[in-house]
Structures are given as structure tokens and as C-alpha cells.
Design an enzyme around this catalytic site. Structure first.
Site, short mmCIF file in Angstrom:
data_model
loop_
_atom_site.label_atom_id
_atom_site.label_comp_id
_atom_site.label_asym_id
_atom_site.label_seq_id
_atom_site.Cartn_x
_atom_site.Cartn_y
_atom_site.Cartn_z
N GLY A 115 2.62 -1.30 4.33
CA GLY A 115 2.63 0.13 4.05
C GLY A 115 4.04 0.62 3.83
O GLY A 115 4.63 0.46 2.75
N GLY A 116 4.64 1.19 4.88
CA GLY A 116 5.96 1.81 4.77
C GLY A 116 7.00 0.94 4.08
O GLY A 116 7.75 1.42 3.21
N GLU B 255 -7.06 4.63 7.57
CA GLU B 255 -6.82 6.05 7.23
C GLU B 255 -8.03 6.65 6.52
O GLU B 255 -8.34 7.82 6.70
CB GLU B 255 -5.52 6.19 6.41
CG GLU B 255 -4.31 6.00 7.29
CD GLU B 255 -3.06 5.46 6.60
OE1 GLU B 255 -2.99 5.50 5.37
OE2 GLU B 255 -2.17 4.96 7.32
N HIS C 129 -9.79 1.11 4.64
CA HIS C 129 -8.51 1.29 5.34
C HIS C 129 -8.72 2.25 6.51
O HIS C 129 -9.50 3.20 6.40
CB HIS C 129 -7.44 1.82 4.37
CG HIS C 129 -6.06 1.78 4.95
ND1 HIS C 129 -5.61 2.72 5.85
CD2 HIS C 129 -5.05 0.90 4.78
CE1 HIS C 129 -4.37 2.42 6.20
NE2 HIS C 129 -4.00 1.32 5.57
N SER D 175 3.00 -2.49 10.41
CA SER D 175 4.44 -2.50 10.64
C SER D 175 5.10 -3.85 10.32
O SER D 175 6.00 -4.29 11.04
CB SER D 175 4.77 -2.07 12.07
OG SER D 175 4.32 -0.73 12.29
N GLY E 169 2.02 1.96 10.83
CA GLY E 169 2.98 3.05 10.74
C GLY E 169 3.61 3.43 12.06
O GLY E 169 4.25 4.47 12.19
N ASN F 112 0.88 -1.18 0.00
CA ASN F 112 0.00 0.00 0.00
C ASN F 112 0.91 1.23 0.00
O ASN F 112 1.47 1.58 1.03
CB ASN F 112 -0.90 -0.02 1.25
CG ASN F 112 -1.71 1.26 1.39
OD1 ASN F 112 -1.84 2.03 0.44
ND2 ASN F 112 -2.27 1.47 2.57
N TRP F 113 1.03 1.83 -1.16
CA TRP F 113 1.96 2.97 -1.28
C TRP F 113 1.42 4.24 -0.62
O TRP F 113 2.14 5.22 -0.49
CB TRP F 113 2.23 3.26 -2.75
CG TRP F 113 3.12 2.29 -3.45
CD1 TRP F 113 3.54 1.07 -2.99
CD2 TRP F 113 3.71 2.45 -4.74
NE1 TRP F 113 4.36 0.46 -3.92
CE2 TRP F 113 4.48 1.30 -5.01
CE3 TRP F 113 3.66 3.44 -5.71
CZ2 TRP F 113 5.19 1.12 -6.19
CZ3 TRP F 113 4.37 3.28 -6.90
CH2 TRP F 113 5.13 2.12 -7.13
N LYS F 114 0.13 4.23 -0.29
CA LYS F 114 -0.53 5.44 0.26
C LYS F 114 -0.26 6.63 -0.68
O LYS F 114 -0.21 6.44 -1.89
CB LYS F 114 -0.05 5.72 1.68
CG LYS F 114 -0.11 4.48 2.56
CD LYS F 114 0.06 4.79 4.01
CE LYS F 114 0.21 3.49 4.78
NZ LYS F 114 -0.09 3.62 6.18
N GLU G 265 -5.81 -5.25 10.35
CA GLU G 265 -4.82 -4.21 10.58
C GLU G 265 -5.13 -3.49 11.90
O GLU G 265 -5.96 -2.56 11.91
CB GLU G 265 -4.86 -3.18 9.45
CG GLU G 265 -4.49 -3.74 8.11
CD GLU G 265 -3.85 -2.66 7.24
OE1 GLU G 265 -2.67 -2.81 6.92
OE2 GLU G 265 -4.52 -1.66 6.94
C1 PEP Z 1 -0.99 0.07 5.93
O1 PEP Z 1 -0.97 1.23 5.60
O2 PEP Z 1 -1.91 -0.65 5.55
C2 PEP Z 1 0.10 -0.44 6.77
C3 PEP Z 1 0.03 -1.65 7.23
O3 PEP Z 1 1.14 0.42 7.02
P1 PEP Z 1 2.55 0.05 7.75
O4 PEP Z 1 3.03 -1.23 7.14
O5 PEP Z 1 3.43 1.20 7.44
O6 PEP Z 1 2.25 -0.11 9.20
#
Ligand code: PEP
Length: 265
Positions: A238-239, A97, A95, A217, A178, A9-11, A172
Site C-alpha cells: 500500500g503506502g 478497506e 480488501h 506495512s 497502514g 495498491n495505490w488506494k 493481509e
Molecule cells: C494494503 O493496502 O493492501 C496495504 C498492505 O497497505 P500498507 O502497505 O500501507 O500497509
């Protein structure tokens, strides 16, 4: 048998130049991986770029959200067929966010889920509790309410279509997104098992087949212990999906894990 699935997930990150470098490195790194499925969910303006670079590779691409309507006066919205036109097969929905920053709700997630499957997209429904809910012991209550809001709107035909499209659930925990904090493999397993059991109440076959991925994470260093859990079928990243070396290493773990619940087809 379920295949592992890793979704990046590049956001709201990237530009044409950096995307090209990232995608070319990922294509190279994943070239020989055959035992799992790999997806990147990129910002909408770069779906065209994803399509040109990822066509005929083992990496699929998808959107980070979609509107339920087919067309109309919905300024700023993107319809399901617009994503499929650009070759998307997957779309993230609900999601945290979107829920927390853009006021999306269980109801909007349900409507978007319905629109996604009508449009032929594989929905990845994100569910998970906040830190306060976690500390209050409400994880299962929250996850159940998020799942039920969507599942209850699906009639038998829509449920069958969602299964045909291989719908995915992503657990999640919001407190792990994050933050660098990850649910322990045992914590993740308990919630994933809860999700699978809840689906089994509706359809046991579907429950056995549905992929439930973990997000929060996930890094190369913790992916193996998470993906080894029997009900964890990969990750939503994500990251770490913005770093080719990390993402490739996580995908390699998914490619290598062949627990009894996750053999290759
Ligand atoms: C996400 O945005 O779905 C996510 C899991 O982010 P991260 O891996 O950065 O926690």
C-alpha cells in the site's frame, strides 16, 4: 515453480501529474527486472493513463475492485469487461478497506470473484484478521471463513478457470495495514502455509502453483525476510507503492529472492 509477485495498491491517491512522475520512475527502476511479476492497482479514472504509460513494459496494471455484473443499472459500479477493455489483467477483491468501510462481505467477495474470472481477470483475494480476532487466536478461523466463502461458490469449471488465470491470495492482517506493524516472517509463513494447505484439500496441484502474497506495512527494509519464507510469494504494497524508490527496492527484493519455492520459470 512460483514466480514472486509484487502488487502496488495505490488506494485513493494520485492525480495525472503525480501518477506520471511515479509511473515513469517505476518503469525506469524495474526495467531490468525479469525474475518476478509486477503490478500496480490504480484508481479507476487513471487506468487509461496506466495503460498508455505501461503498455510494452514489464509492469501490469489492475483495478482495486470490480462489480460482478456485466452491465446494467448499477450506478457507480465498474464491470469486469470495462477493466479488461483498459488492459487490466488483475483486480483486488475483498480488501479489508472494502469490507470495513464499504460493508462488503464474504458473499460480495465471492460474487465479485466469480464475475472477475468470468470476465478474464486474475483475482487477488485479500483475506486477514482484525487485531481483536488476532488477539483472540482466531486468525485461522477467520481466514478459513473468508477463503471458503469464495472457494465454495466455485464449481470445478470455475475453479479450473481461476487457476488458469493464476488466481492470487493476499494475506493481509488488518492490524498490519497502514499501521507500520508487520507480521513477523514466521507469523506470515504460518498463515500462508495454512492457506496453501486449505487449497490443497481441494486440489494439490493448484495449491502448489497458487501465489500467496503478504500485505501489511511491507517496506524495502522488511521485504527480504518476508519474501524469503517458503510460502510467501511476494507482497501487496500500500503506502510504500506510492514512493518510487521504496516500491522499486521492494520489487528488487522480489526479483532477487530465489528460494527453492520461488524459482523463475
Ligand atoms: C494494503 O493496502 O493492501 C496495504 C498492505 O497497505 P500498507 O502497505 O500501507 O500497509
Amino acid at each position: 515453480m512460483r514466480r514472486n509477485l509484487v502488487v502496488g495498491n495505490w488506494k485513493m491517491h494520485g492525480d495525472i501529474k503525480s501518477n506520471q512522475i511515479l509511473l515513469e520512475s517505476i518503469i525506469e527502476g524495474l526495467r531490468d527486472f525479469k525474475n518476478a511479476d509486477y503490478v500496480v492497482c490504480v484508481p479507476n479514472p487513471y487506468l487509461f493513463q496506466a495503460r498508455s504509460l505501461l503498455t510494452n513494459t514489464n509492469i501490469a496494471w489492475g483495478g482495486q475492485n470490480v462489480n460482478q455484473h456485466e452491465q446494467g443499472a448499477f450506478t457507480g459500479a465498474v464491470a469486469p469487461h470495462m477493466l479488461t477493455d483498459l488492459g487490466c489483467t488483475y483486480v483486488l477483491l475483498g480488501h479489508s478497506e472494502r469490507r470495513n468501510l464499504f460493508y462488503e462481505t464474504n458473499l460480495t467477495a465471492a460474487a465479485r470473484f466469480d464475475g472477475a474470472i468470468k470476465g478474464g481477470l486474475t483475482p487477488i483475494l485479500c483475506v486477514g484478521e482484525t487485531l481483536a480476532e488476532h488477539e483472540a487466536g482466531l486468525t485461522e478461523v477467520i481466514v478459513a471463513s473468508q477463503m471458503d466463502a469464495v472457494m465454495a461458490t466455485l464449481g470445478e469449471q470455475e475453479f479450473a478457470k481461476a487457476m488458469q488465470l493464476n488466481m492470487v491470495f493476499a494475506y493481509e492482517p488488518v492490524w498490519a495495514i497502514g499501521t507500520g506493524k508487520t507480521a513477523s516472517p514466521e507469523q506470515a509463513q504460518l498463515v500462508h502455509q495454512f492457506i496453501r494447505n486449505r487449497i490443497a484439500r481441494r486440489n494439490a496441484d493448484a495449491a502448489a502453483k497458487v501465489r500467496i502474497i503478504y500485505g501489511g506495512s511491507v517496506k524495502a527494509k522488511n521485504a527480504a525476510e518476508l519474501f524469503a519464507m517458503p510460502d510467501v510469494d511476494g507482497g501487496l504494497i500500500g503506502g510504500a507503492s506510492l514512493r518510487a524508490d521504496e516500491f522499486v527496492a521492494i520489487c528488487q527484493v522480489a526479483n532477487n529472492v530465489t528460494s527453492s519455492a520461488c524459482l523463475t520459470e
